[in-house]
Write a protein that holds these residues in place. Structure first.
Motif, PDB file in Angstrom:
ATOM      1  N   THR A   1      42.634  38.138  58.892  1.00 27.81           N
ATOM      2  CA  THR A   1      41.352  38.685  59.315  1.00 27.81           C
ATOM      3  C   THR A   1      40.601  39.403  58.195  1.00 27.81           C
ATOM      4  OG1 THR A   1      42.511  40.671  60.062  1.00 27.81           O
ATOM      5  CG2 THR A   1      42.053  38.955  61.710  1.00 27.81           C
ATOM      6  N   VAL A   2      41.235  39.648  57.047  1.00 29.09           N
ATOM      7  CA  VAL A   2      40.564  40.376  55.977  1.00 29.09           C
ATOM      8  C   VAL A   2      39.824  39.417  55.049  1.00 29.09           C
ATOM      9  CG1 VAL A   2      42.297  42.209  56.056  1.00 29.09           C
ATOM     10  CG2 VAL A   2      42.550  40.342  54.399  1.00 29.09           C
ATOM     11  N   GLN A   3      38.983  39.973  54.170  1.00 28.67           N
ATOM     12  CA  GLN A   3      38.330  39.175  53.136  1.00 28.67           C
ATOM     13  C   GLN A   3      39.371  38.791  52.094  1.00 28.67           C
ATOM     14  OE1 GLN A   3      35.276  42.023  51.947  1.00 28.67           O
ATOM     15  NE2 GLN A   3      33.685  40.625  52.618  1.00 28.67           N
ATOM     16  N   ASP A   4      39.661  37.510  52.014  1.00 29.83           N
ATOM     17  CA  ASP A   4      40.718  37.101  51.081  1.00 29.83           C
ATOM     18  C   ASP A   4      40.310  37.310  49.631  1.00 29.83           C
ATOM     19  OD1 ASP A   4      38.935  34.720  51.684  1.00 29.83           O
ATOM     20  OD2 ASP A   4      40.070  33.936  49.988  1.00 29.83           O
ATOM     21  N   ASP A   5      39.031  37.066  49.276  1.00 30.41           N
ATOM     22  CA  ASP A   5      38.636  37.214  47.878  1.00 30.41           C
ATOM     23  C   ASP A   5      38.743  38.662  47.417  1.00 30.41           C
ATOM     24  OD1 ASP A   5      36.547  37.991  49.511  1.00 30.41           O
ATOM     25  OD2 ASP A   5      35.067  36.643  48.635  1.00 30.41           O
ATOM     26  N   PHE A   6      38.261  39.591  48.219  1.00 33.31           N
ATOM     27  CA  PHE A   6      38.318  41.005  47.845  1.00 33.31           C
ATOM     28  C   PHE A   6      39.761  41.502  47.825  1.00 33.31           C
ATOM     29  CE2 PHE A   6      37.645  45.611  48.790  1.00 33.31           C
ATOM     30  CZ  PHE A   6      36.995  45.918  47.604  1.00 33.31           C
ATOM     31  N   THR A   7      40.534  41.114  48.828  1.00 35.21           N
ATOM     32  CA  THR A   7      41.933  41.556  48.914  1.00 35.21           C
ATOM     33  C   THR A   7      42.751  41.031  47.737  1.00 35.21           C
ATOM     34  OG1 THR A   7      41.795  41.588  51.330  1.00 35.21           O
ATOM     35  CG2 THR A   7      43.998  41.545  50.361  1.00 35.21           C
ATOM     36  N   VAL A   8      42.607  39.748  47.426  1.00 32.44           N
ATOM     37  CA  VAL A   8      43.383  39.146  46.339  1.00 32.44           C
ATOM     38  C   VAL A   8      42.970  39.725  44.996  1.00 32.44           C
ATOM     39  CG1 VAL A   8      43.871  36.991  45.121  1.00 32.44           C
ATOM     40  CG2 VAL A   8      43.827  37.021  47.617  1.00 32.44           C
ATOM     41  N   SER A   9      41.663  39.851  44.762  1.00 33.30           N
ATOM     42  CA  SER A   9      41.222  40.360  43.466  1.00 33.30           C
ATOM     43  C   SER A   9      41.591  41.834  43.283  1.00 33.30           C
ATOM     44  CB  SER A   9      39.716  40.153  43.297  1.00 33.30           C
ATOM     45  OG  SER A   9      38.976  40.779  44.327  1.00 33.30           O
ATOM     46  N   MET A  10      41.461  42.641  44.318  1.00 35.45           N
ATOM     47  CA  MET A  10      41.820  44.057  44.189  1.00 35.45           C
ATOM     48  C   MET A  10      43.323  44.245  43.999  1.00 35.45           C
ATOM     49  SD  MET A  10      39.147  45.989  44.112  1.00 35.45           S
ATOM     50  CE  MET A  10      39.834  47.613  44.458  1.00 35.45           C
ATOM     51  N   SER A  11      44.130  43.286  44.480  1.00 33.49           N
ATOM     52  CA  SER A  11      45.581  43.399  44.307  1.00 33.49           C
ATOM     53  C   SER A  11      45.959  43.419  42.830  1.00 33.49           C
ATOM     54  CB  SER A  11      46.293  42.251  45.018  1.00 33.49           C
ATOM     55  OG  SER A  11      46.108  41.025  44.322  1.00 33.49           O
ATOM     56  N   VAL A  12      45.125  42.807  41.989  1.00 34.18           N
ATOM     57  CA  VAL A  12      45.365  42.834  40.543  1.00 34.18           C
ATOM     58  C   VAL A  12      45.385  44.278  40.049  1.00 34.18           C
ATOM     59  CG1 VAL A  12      44.355  42.233  38.306  1.00 34.18           C
ATOM     60  CG2 VAL A  12      44.366  40.554  40.174  1.00 34.18           C
ATOM     61  N   ILE A  13      44.411  45.070  40.484  1.00 36.89           N
ATOM     62  CA  ILE A  13      44.332  46.480  40.083  1.00 36.89           C
ATOM     63  C   ILE A  13      45.493  47.263  40.672  1.00 36.89           C
ATOM     64  CG2 ILE A  13      42.893  48.550  40.135  1.00 36.89           C
ATOM     65  CD1 ILE A  13      40.467  46.684  40.456  1.00 36.89           C
ATOM     66  N   PHE A  14      45.796  47.004  41.944  1.00 34.95           N
ATOM     67  CA  PHE A  14      46.893  47.722  42.595  1.00 34.95           C
ATOM     68  C   PHE A  14      48.228  47.480  41.900  1.00 34.95           C
ATOM     69  CE2 PHE A  14      44.320  46.984  46.731  1.00 34.95           C
ATOM     70  CZ  PHE A  14      43.462  48.024  46.404  1.00 34.95           C
ATOM     71  N   ARG A  15      48.361  46.318  41.254  1.00 39.16           N
ATOM     72  CA  ARG A  15      49.612  45.971  40.564  1.00 39.16           C
ATOM     73  C   ARG A  15      49.606  46.409  39.096  1.00 39.16           C
ATOM     74  NH1 ARG A  15      51.951  41.469  43.275  1.00 39.16           N
ATOM     75  NH2 ARG A  15      53.510  41.345  41.614  1.00 39.16           N
ATOM     76  N   GLY A  16      48.607  47.176  38.691  1.00 36.62           N
ATOM     77  CA  GLY A  16      48.595  47.743  37.349  1.00 36.62           C
ATOM     78  C   GLY A  16      48.014  46.861  36.267  1.00 36.62           C
ATOM     79  N   LYS A  17      47.349  45.758  36.650  1.00 35.13           N
ATOM     80  CA  LYS A  17      46.709  44.873  35.676  1.00 35.13           C
ATOM     81  C   LYS A  17      45.194  45.055  35.748  1.00 35.13           C
ATOM     82  CE  LYS A  17      50.471  42.851  34.176  1.00 35.13           C
ATOM     83  NZ  LYS A  17      50.938  42.994  32.767  1.00 35.13           N
ATOM     84  N   ARG A  18      44.500  44.462  34.778  1.00 34.68           N
ATOM     85  CA  ARG A  18      43.044  44.578  34.748  1.00 34.68           C
ATOM     86  C   ARG A  18      42.372  43.411  35.455  1.00 34.68           C
ATOM     87  NH1 ARG A  18      40.371  45.748  29.068  1.00 34.68           N
ATOM     88  NH2 ARG A  18      38.549  45.824  30.465  1.00 34.68           N
ATOM     89  N   LEU A  19      41.307  43.728  36.180  1.00 40.22           N
ATOM     90  CA  LEU A  19      40.433  42.735  36.793  1.00 40.22           C
ATOM     91  C   LEU A  19      39.107  42.800  36.047  1.00 40.22           C
ATOM     92  CD1 LEU A  19      39.846  40.697  39.110  1.00 40.22           C
ATOM     93  CD2 LEU A  19      39.050  42.655  40.464  1.00 40.22           C
ATOM     94  N   VAL A  20      38.762  41.722  35.320  1.00 44.81           N
ATOM     95  CA  VAL A  20      37.619  41.776  34.416  1.00 44.81           C
ATOM     96  C   VAL A  20      36.598  40.683  34.738  1.00 44.81           C
ATOM     97  CG1 VAL A  20      39.005  42.790  32.576  1.00 44.81           C
ATOM     98  CG2 VAL A  20      38.729  40.294  32.681  1.00 44.81           C
ATOM     99  N   LYS A  21      35.425  40.843  34.127  1.00 46.80           N
ATOM    100  CA  LYS A  21      34.337  39.884  34.251  1.00 46.80           C
ATOM    101  C   LYS A  21      34.272  39.027  32.993  1.00 46.80           C
ATOM    102  CE  LYS A  21      30.411  38.679  36.426  1.00 46.80           C
ATOM    103  NZ  LYS A  21      30.386  38.169  37.809  1.00 46.80           N
TER     104      LYS A  21
END
Length: 375
Positions: free
Chosen positions: A215-235
């Motif tokens: 039921t959640v937004q998969d794109d936001f959840t998956v991309s934010m998981s990168v930050i939660f796991r201690g890695k960088r999410l970049v443009k």
């Protein structure tokens, strides 16, 4: 301090909160220290994944585009999930079996469920997520992989080059919002992490793909998981996708409501992890996401307190201002061109998002979607 001054101060405060994500937040980002990216060439398997539902109109161009990517990178894996389409989408995709693997869902399950199934079937170490209506630059893989040569990078968001579809007020305002978001993400990326990625084009390391409800937004959840796991999410400014904005007001407002509801629902799911982020990232999250969600509240309260302040000086003047504002709003909503029409369209988009967020706060969300036909 007089009552007038207090009311004027409250009005200014709420309007500042409304303007903050668009005008003040970029200034804040400009004052933060930079975190450089250190790309280097690497080779690893890449999978492109997307879901489709009744996308028969845009798929011929999408398939041709995917053939270009496959020609540039023969090892590229492409998987598609068909969410029980009824317009021939599955049959068209199945006819491109030499190019891609298509998985047919048992019924309407939604994008999140479809993406999870594709990830389980894929072999790529880098997973690229996109949409059926998005066209990708032919050199996407070549441009993307060097970012993953930096071990600190866990996810990369692509850059969108949008066009205003049929040239309506709705499409031009949509293109303006897209351009603003692109600029903000570039600034966020220079200072560390961006706050989530659009499902139109982003990628993550396979090992960072999380578990989450459908039921959640998969794109936001998956991309934010990168930050939660201690890695960088970049443009990545050079990893490019092309998108037409929606031309019809009713389709765009419906999309805003749906996204707003799912965004707040997703926020509730991610809230414990958001609370553990670094202070800089929490500031970005609050600035980029939460203040925007409630922009309609701030805008309305700013107007109400401004009128109240004027009313303490002259009730007649306040009544004239209120009547003038209502007339201007009515004209803007009925106009099909000009600056006033664009302001009205922006206002509708802001309040549609707020309406969706309120639905999310009441526990309402929607897992499935229907594609806009006016792109």
């Amino acid at each position: 301090m007089t009552v007038t001054a207090i009311l004027a101060g409250l009005s200014a405060t709420f309007w500042a909160l409304f303007l903050y994500p668009y005008a003040i937040y970029p200034l804040v980002l400009g004052m933060l220290s930079r975190r450089p990216i250190h790309p280097r060439p690497i080779q690893c398997p890449v999978s492109i994944l997307f879901c489709a539902y009744n996308e028969i109109e845009c798929l011929p161009a999408k398939i041709d585009n995917l053939r270009e990517l496959k020609a540039a990178c023969p090892q590229l894996e492409i998987l598609v999930y068909d969410d029980a389409s009824t317009d021939g989408t599955f049959e068209l995709l199945a006819g491109a079996g030499d190019l891609l693997k298509v998985v047919r869902g048992p019924g309407r399950t939604g994008k999140a469920a479809g993406m999870k199934r594709l990830v389980a079937l894929s072999n790529g170490k880098v997973l690229v997520f996109t949409d059926a209506n998005i066209l990708l630059a032919a050199d996407l893989v070549e441009r993307l992989l060097p970012y993953y040569g930096d071990p600190q990078i866990g996810g990369v968001a692509g850059t969108f080059r949008g066009s205003a579809g049929q040239g309506t007020v709705t499409s031009s305002v949509g293109a303006a919002f897209l351009s603003l978001d692109e600029r903000l993400q570039i600034m966020e990326s220079r200072t560390g992490n961006i706050m989530g990625a659009s499902g139109g084009l982003f990628s993550v390391r396979r090992e960072l793909y999380p578990d989450f409800p459908d039921t959640v937004q998969d794109d936001f959840t998956v991309s934010m998981s990168v930050i939660f796991r201690g890695k960088r999410l970049v443009k990545a400014p050079d990893v490019v996708a092309f998108e037409k904005t929606i031309a019809r007001r009713e389709e765009e407002l419906s999309r805003k409501v749906r996204i707003g509801a799912r965004a707040f629902h997703t926020h509730l799911f991610l809230r414990p992890q958001v609370a553990r982020m670094a202070l800089r990232d929490r500031m970005k999250y609050f600035s980029r996401k939460m203040l925007r969600w409630f922009g309609g509240v701030f805008l309305a309260l700013g107007a109400v307190f401004a009128l109240a302040a004027v009313a303490t000086l002259s009730v007649t003047a306040a009544a004239v201002l209120a009547a003038g504002a209502l007339v201007a709003i009515a004209i803007s909503l009925r106009s099909s061109a000009g600056h006033l029409a664009k302001l009205g369209e922006m206002g509708l988009a802001i309040f549609a998002t707020l309406f969706g967020v309120v639905q999310g706060m009441r526990g309402r969300t929607k897992a499935t979607w229907s594609p806009a036909k006016s792109r």
